[in-house]
Design a protein around this motif. Structure first.
Motif, short mmCIF file in Angstrom:
data_model
loop_
_atom_site.label_atom_id
_atom_site.label_comp_id
_atom_site.label_asym_id
_atom_site.label_seq_id
_atom_site.Cartn_x
_atom_site.Cartn_y
_atom_site.Cartn_z
N GLU A 96 27.71 38.57 -23.83
CA GLU A 96 28.74 37.67 -24.35
C GLU A 96 28.12 36.40 -24.93
N ARG A 100 28.43 35.02 -28.79
CA ARG A 100 28.90 33.69 -29.20
C ARG A 100 27.86 32.96 -30.05
N HIS A 103 28.13 33.77 -33.49
CA HIS A 103 29.41 33.33 -34.08
C HIS A 103 30.52 34.37 -34.00
N ALA A 106 35.38 34.62 -28.92
CA ALA A 106 35.29 34.95 -27.50
C ALA A 106 35.80 36.36 -27.23
N ALA A 109 33.34 38.92 -28.71
CA ALA A 109 32.10 38.93 -27.94
C ALA A 109 32.27 39.73 -26.65
#
Length: 305
Positions: A96, A100, A103, A106, A109
């Motif tokens: 994760e 992030r 880019h 959330a 990811a």
């Protein structure tokens, strides 16, 4: 997918790359072998936009690595020799975080982390701290992290260094799965068995340029086809056996081994049996085999080491 033409790079007085040419089709594994200082790492750094060449050109997925570096970076993944993951975090947290940093939102990811954990057989370890992973599991997580953006081209620099045979096999299976899904892989490795197992084609580097290229089988055939290995019971008879045998022999005293090219398998075997019997020399073992990639490598790079 990867095109290199006349690539050159100099570090002071040292010519690291000298007119390097390379062509890698999509959806294949291309292995790069060579002794230390042959230019493998320099080539990977240029292709991954970390270094600018002094001459020549290179393209990744149709984008020039100098003029279109941002487009190239959006299409590649890079797995280096050292682990890039955080050992205190869990596998899912690591992925994760990488998402992030690239880019991804959330939600995306998290979804991508779940996809990759499942793909590499790590779903049940997602919350466990990476420091508790085995070597093979950690390397698979490293590989998953390099794929967070689903790259078209993946650079693997010594991907199984330090792994035991089980961990190495786990990584090999993961790479095969990637290529089966269409990813193009450029692999640098010191494990020649790794290139033999994974690569569709192999380029052997020497002094900053390609000195040989082809499939593993073709490179082995170029060395002279089959070989005959003869192991004697008594190492003291190696000299007498070498004199008696009508073959172009190499001698390994520690292993009591005589080895030679064998263009005609049965003729070489028959000659060896007769010559040893006539000389009164007893063999412990005798076999016909293909050359190994290690022998090909040593033969091709002996002047470039």
């Amino acid at each position: 997918m990867i095109i290199v033409e006349g690539l050159g790079k100099r570090y002071g007085e040292k010519q690291a790359l000298k007119g390097l040419d390379l062509n890698v089709p999509p959806g294949t594994v291309h292995a790069v072998l060579g002794p230390n200082g042959a230019g493998k790492t320099t080539a990977v750094r240029i292709l991954s936009t970390l270094l600018r060449p002094d001459e020549g050109r290179a393209e990744i997925a149709g984008f020039d690595v100098v003029r279109k570096a941002a487009d190239v970076r959006a299409r590649i993944g890079l797995l280096g020799q050292s682990a890039a993951v955080d050992e205190e975090l869990g596998g899912r947290q690591n992925l994760e975080m990488f998402g992030r940093l690239h880019h991804l939102g959330a939600r995306r990811a998290r979804a991508r982390a779940d996809e990759l954990l499942d793909r590499f057989g790590l779903s049940d370890t997602g919350r466990k701290a990476v420091k508790q992973y085995s070597g093979g599991m950690r390397r698979r997580l490293d590989l998953a992290a390099s794929l967070i953006t689903d790259p078209e081209v993946l650079f693997l620099d010594e991907p199984t260094t330090g792994l035991d045979p089980r961990g190495r096999t786990e990584v090999w299976n993961a790479v095969r799965s990637l290529v089966g899904g269409g990813t193009t892989v450029l692999l640098t490795t010191q494990y020649l068995e790794e290139a033999d197992q994974l690569a569709d084609r192999i380029s052997v580097f020497g002094s900053g340029q390609v000195i040989a290229e082809g499939t593993a089988d073709a490179l082995k055939s170029d060395l002279g086809g089959d070989r005959i290995d003869i192991v004697l019971r008594d190492a003291a008879q190696l000299g007498a056996a070498a004199s008696a045998l009508p073959l172009d022999l190499t001698v390994d005293t520690d292993r009591r081994l005589l080895s030679a090219p064998a263009k005609d398998r049965m003729a070489a075997l028959t000659q060896a049996v007769r010559a040893l019997h006539t000389a009164g020399i007893e063999a412990e073992d005798m076999a016909i085999r293909r050359p190994t990639l290690d022998e090909v490598f040593l033969h091709l790079t002996k002047e470039h080491a």
